[in-house]
Design an enzyme around this catalytic site. Structure first.
Site, PDB file in Angstrom:
ATOM      1  N   ASP A 334      -5.195   0.736  -3.776  1.00 24.18           N
ATOM      2  CA  ASP A 334      -5.485  -0.577  -3.204  1.00 24.18           C
ATOM      3  C   ASP A 334      -5.207  -1.639  -4.268  1.00 24.18           C
ATOM      4  OD1 ASP A 334      -6.654  -2.622  -1.565  1.00 24.18           O
ATOM      5  OD2 ASP A 334      -8.489  -2.402  -2.735  1.00 24.18           O
ATOM      6  N   ASP A 524     -11.811   0.040  -2.560  1.00 23.27           N
ATOM      7  CA  ASP A 524     -13.142  -0.450  -2.899  1.00 23.27           C
ATOM      8  C   ASP A 524     -14.234   0.206  -2.070  1.00 23.27           C
ATOM      9  OD1 ASP A 524     -12.803  -1.581  -0.437  1.00 23.27           O
ATOM     10  OD2 ASP A 524     -12.600  -3.634  -1.156  1.00 23.27           O
ATOM     11  N   ASP A 528     -10.955  -0.789   2.790  1.00 23.35           N
ATOM     12  CA  ASP A 528      -9.887   0.146   3.115  1.00 23.35           C
ATOM     13  C   ASP A 528     -10.449   1.424   3.721  1.00 23.35           C
ATOM     14  OD1 ASP A 528      -7.144  -0.864   2.279  1.00 23.35           O
ATOM     15  OD2 ASP A 528      -8.340  -1.348   0.521  1.00 23.35           O
TER      16      ASP A 528
END
Length: 648
Positions: A334, A524, A528
């Site tokens: 991410d 996190d 996501d």
């Protein structure tokens, strides 16, 4: 203790864990049995009285058997057959055959392996629970204007805790006043102190720097971040990795299979030859085929590796996660909070149509004042003076915000939803610089564009470069526009870019990657979630104090340093190699010993000695997984692992 070994753990939860070898009851029993066994050998060697020799052997047998026979009988009462069952039958059979000394040797050596396993598991449990010792014995609180020293257990949510320089925080909280630098290395594994001021979250076990701070308590000592970490890891350690399940799958049918084979050898051999010889050989085969080394090899490795990882600031939730991390071949990263520092800032403002920079920011801030979007904080921080929020603000999913103020219709959003018009070139330049550009309208008139960029973590290019040097293929999955994503990818050293992805698109791409190779998603833990759930392994970045991240991810990197990712990968790959070494050694040993026992080449004492020596070897090898390297020493190992980076 390993169930498969038939040596159950009946230790009371409140009983203190053994910290030294001689504190392990099984090893003390083994030492006593060994002394008696040696005395029996001496008596027999010097030609002493036979009853005395047998008596010493009998005492040695009884003391050694105490470490595994009671637990074996309890399991048998529940219909569970384990390796302890084989050892008990072999010992009883040896006594029936008159080989009391060999039965005592079997019990002595097996008790040593049991004790060493208990010691290794206790040592790793102790290392994990040592996190709780980071909490100080007392804390200073301010009640009714008076400073009072209390035990951490007496702290209540809402208390004001005064933390002086050099002191550890007794529990989690939020700084109310004062500024300082906190040493969180014992928790997150990061050596660089973290600057903290009013409004900053702080966690139990952190060491205060030079400033005095007043902290409002947000959790009790029993429920602070350290206590939750220990509870979660201990609960999840029961989850078994693929190698551990492999050991169990082999051991469970092997135990009854060995018993049936031994019985067949004894019956057939007795019919065709000397019953005494073949019954003895059947007992030797029973011991030779014992899978105890196989059964204990992987659990010891898993517990040792998980305990070591926790000291590195890497929270591994059980054997399944550790095994998956060691086998991962594709990694999706991410962007926000992983590749970047998650601190977006305004880097450029391009006004148009006679508007000023301050006017553009004022209109943008009016709309963002009620927003929790990451860009909102950056725009509000760049605005001069107080902000007058807009009314009737509505979010247009994936596009922007609309609202009203002083009779004016205000809009803020991405290019494409709003027409960049004369600012098209400036917007393209902003995106080429790796920034996210938003357009601002006042009464349907374009007044400017704002460029916000979340800067890369300084270590991100280093981490990606290390992965590339190891032969990794790198790609980026991003929700940002293609121009911005390409610019960011160039900065970090990533070649392949997939842009303009929605969360479900990223999840679909990860599903495709999984079809090719084992895939991990690093994010996190919240934004996501679809991609994390789709991946073979979910890894949460910067999870300290984030309950959702710790609960949902298989692996949680407690600190903010991206290098923890390569460190965790290297640690897991090493642990997996050790697991496979132990499984291979255990199976190889059984394969070699069975024919030697069946043909009479090795007797009961020799088989017991070789087999139990192998158990000690695999335990010692498994404990090696508890060794860890400081941050910066661990590098990504080559192996053709592909790494993908994803951004929201």
């Amino acid at each position: 203790m390993s169930d498969a070994c038939g040596c159950g753990d009946d230790r009371d939860e409140d009983e203190r864990e053994p910290e030294r070898l001689w504190e392990v009851s099984e090893l003390r029993a083994a030492a006593a049995a060994g002394v008696l066994l040696l005395a029996g050998y001496v008596v027999g060697w010097v030609g002493g009285p036979r009853p005395v020799e047998l008596g010493l052997y009998g005492l040695a047998l009884a003391i050694g058997a105490w470490t595994f026979v009671p637990s074996t009988l309890r399991r048998l009462a529940k219909g569970q057959i384990g390796v302890g069952t084989l050892m008990t039958i072999a010992a009883v059979g040896a006594v029936i055959l008159g080989e009391v000394g060999e039965a005592a040797m079997l019990a002595f050596l097996f008790s040593i392996s049991e004790g060493l396993e208990e010691y290794s598991l206790a040592r790793t449990r102790h290392g994990l629970r040592a996190l709780l010792s980071l909490v100080p014995d007392q804390a200073t609180i301010v009640r009714d204007g008076t400073e009072t020293v209390v035990a951490p257990s007496e702290l209540r949510v809402g208390d004001r805790m005064l933390v002086k320089p050099g002191e550890r925080l007794a529990t989690d909280g939020v700084i109310v006043s004062g500024r300082t630098a906190l040493d969180t290395s014992a928790i997150t594994g990061e050596s660089v102190p973290v600057e903290a001021g009013p409004g900053a979250e702080v966690f139990a076990g952190s060491i205060n720097g030079t400033g005095i701070v007043e902290v409002e308590v947000t959790s009790t000592a029993a429920d602070n971040s350290l206590a939750r970490i220990v509870a979660i890891v201990e609960a999840e350690q029961s989850r078994k990795g693929e190698a551990q399940r492999l050991a169990d799958r082999i051991a469970k049918p092997l135990v009854p299979g060995i018993m049936i084979a031994a019985a067949a050898i004894a019956v057939i051999g007795s019919v065709l030859g000397d019953p005494v010889v073949w019954i003895e050989r059947a007992l030797v085969v029973l011991v030779a085929a014992s899978p105890c080394a196989l059964a204990i090899s992987v659990p010891v490795t898993v517990v040792a590796a998980i305990g070591a990882a926790s000291k590195l600031g890497v929270l591994v939730k059980g054997g399944a996660a550790l095994e998956a991390l060691g086998a991962v071949r594709t990694i999706a990263l991410d962007k926000t909070g992983t590749l970047t520092a998650n601190k977006p800032t305004v880097i450029d403002v391009a006004p148009t149509g006679g508007a000023t920079r301050d006017h553009v920011l004022d209109v943008a801030a009016a709309l963002e004042a009620r927003s929790e979007h990451p860009l909102a904080a950056a725009i509000l921080a760049a605005t001069n003076g107080p902000v007058r929020p807009a009314q009737d603000v509505e979010a247009v999913t994936g596009a922007g915000l609309t609202g009203h103020r002083d009779g004016h219709r205000l809009r803020l959003g991405r290019p494409g939803w709003l027409d960049p018009g004369p600012l098209a070139d400036q917007v393209s330049a902003m995106q080429a610089a790796g920034a996210t550009a938003v357009l601002v309208e006042d009464n349907d008139q374009l007044i400017g564009a704002v460029a916000v960029r979340d800067e890369l973590r300084p270590e991100a290019p280093q981490v990606v470069a290390a992965l590339r040097r190891g032969g990794y293929q790198v790609a980026m999955l991003t929700g940002d526009n293609h121009a911005t994503a390409t610019a960011l990818a160039e900065q970090v050293g990533i070649d392949t870019v997939h842009a303009d992805l929605r969360p479900e698109d990223k999840a679909a791409l990860i599903a495709q990657l999984r079809q090719q190779q084992s895939t991990a998603m690093v994010g996190d833990g919240v934004n996501d979630a679809p991609a994390l759930a789709t991946a073979d392994l979910g890894i949460a970045m910067g999870a300290m104090g984030t309950d959702v991240a710790i609960e949902t991810a298989d692996i949680a990197l407690m600190g903010e340093d991206l290098r923890h990712l390569t460190q965790a990968l290297a640690h897991a790959r090493r642990a997996r190699r050790i697991m496979l070494q132990n499984v291979g050694l255990s199976l190889g040993l059984i394969t070699i010993l069975i024919p030697l026992a069946l043909t009479g080449v090795l007797g009961l004492a020799a088989v017991v000695a070789v087999h139990e020596l192998a158990e000690i070897v695999v335990i010692a090898n498994g404990v090696r997984a508890g060794r860890s390297k400081p941050l910066g020493e661990a590098t990504a190992a080559p192996g053709g692992v592909r790494v993908a980076a994803a951004t929201r």
